[in-house]
Motif scaffolding. Structure first.
Motif: not given
Length: 334
Positions: A103-106, A188-190, A193-198, A200-208
């Motif tokens: 399977a793949k992430w988005s 969860i893709s580590e 999380v490391k790429k986007w830092g703080s 991560y998950a604050t907006k739709a584009q900061y999530m896989l």
């Protein structure tokens, strides 16, 4: 739950009443096996999204559509394969070996067994402040980790290669597979999380996204967003909807008006609306499983009440006095 004293536990199959026009507009047509040309669904949501981080969001609602775990719930609540294409359980019921499918992430990157290991350890880490971390209770060392007594590295999970995820339990858990349908137990893709830092998950584009849809249009504070089909999803051929539009509406009066104006394809009815709408051709009900509980306040400031509630016999008497059918019907809303 085991650390709390419960006044009453009510498990019921609640009949949720809704008006649904989606069957006429967007779902499979009857008889000819074809699908409507417009595969867009317009829905309402009762509250704003507080987070899309599966480790610490306060509610999961419909996010099972954008995140997938090891299993999915199928027809009549049956457990069907999700990201785990197969599972082996040792005879003692304490070791589960999940084979993660291709399977793949988005974004097209691989979902691996290590993504599950990282996700689970991250969620039980006290600093994450996951309010649902207690659901990992029964996984080896989870309780001690959540309590800050052991390191997250000791959690009973490990990856063997890209596709083998192994979970060790303290003792057999009869409902474990069904629990694994919950997005909380998804990967969860580590790297993300490391790429986007703080961010991560604050907006739709900061999530896989691992589910059949991916989120768009969510800025972290707005009251409307969209789910669009995730073309990287492993089972995308089974996904016919192209888009789901969500708007936040807390009032069932508002959502009923929007439904009647054909701006929503489905709306849940409040109990007082049922009487007027029951004769509508759009009226329908479907079963929804819910668990509700009441908890004693053992620290009541009134000494007499506090003493009474700490008496097991009095608690048993209170429990016996509760009409559970009435509670379900009038409080929970069946």
């Amino acid at each position: 739950m085991k650390k709390r004293s419960v006044l009453a536990v009510v498990m019921s199959l609640v009949l949720v009443t809704v008006l649904a026009a989606c069957g006429k507009h967007n779902s499979q047509s009857s008889g000819n096996g074809k699908y409507a040309s417009s595969q867009v669904l317009n829905l309402s949501y009762p509250s704003s999204l507080d987070s899309i981080d599966i480790s610490n969001m306060s509610g999961y609602g419909s996010t099972g559509n954008i995140f997938e775990s090891l299993y999915r719930l199928g027809k009549n609540g049956s457990i069907t394969p999700g990201l785990a294409k197969s599972t082996k359980v040792l005879k003692d019921g304490k070791t589960y070996t999940f084979t993660i499918r291709n399977a793949k992430w988005s974004d097209g990157s691989k979902i691996t067994a290590q993504d599950f290991v990282y996700s689970w350890k991250r969620t039980v880490t006290p600093a994450t402040k996951s309010q649902y971390a207690y659901l990992f209770s029964g996984v080896k060392n989870a309780d001690e980790i959540v309590a800050g007594k052991k390191s997250p590295s000791t959690l009973g999970v490990k990856a063997q290669g890209e596709h083998t995820f192994i979970v060790t339990l303290d003792k057999p858990i009869t409902y474990f597979k069904k629990l694994m349908t919950y997005p909380l137990f998804g990967p969860i893709s580590e790297k993300a999380v490391k790429k986007w830092g703080s961010k991560y998950a604050t907006k739709a584009q900061y999530m896989l996204y691992s589910g059949p849809f991916k989120l768009t249009g969510w800025t972290g504070t707005n009251n409307s967003w969209q789910f669009v089909k995730n073309n990287q999803y492993w089972d995308k051929k089974a996904v016919h909807l192209q888009k789901i539009n969500y708007t936040v509406n807390e009032s069932t009066t508002t959502t009923l008006n929007l439904f009647q104006e054909k701006k929503l394809d489905l709306t849940q009815l409040a109990s007082e609306q049922v009487k007027n709408m029951k004769s509508s051709s759009d009226y329908t009900t479907y079963p929804y499983s819910i668990t509700a509980f009441l908890v004693y306040n053992f620290q009541d400031s009134n000494a007499t009440i506090k003493k009474a509630l700490n008496n097991a016999k009095i608690r048993q008497a209170i429990s016996l006095s509760i009409n559970r059918k009435t509670l379900v019907k009038n409080v929970i809303g069946a």
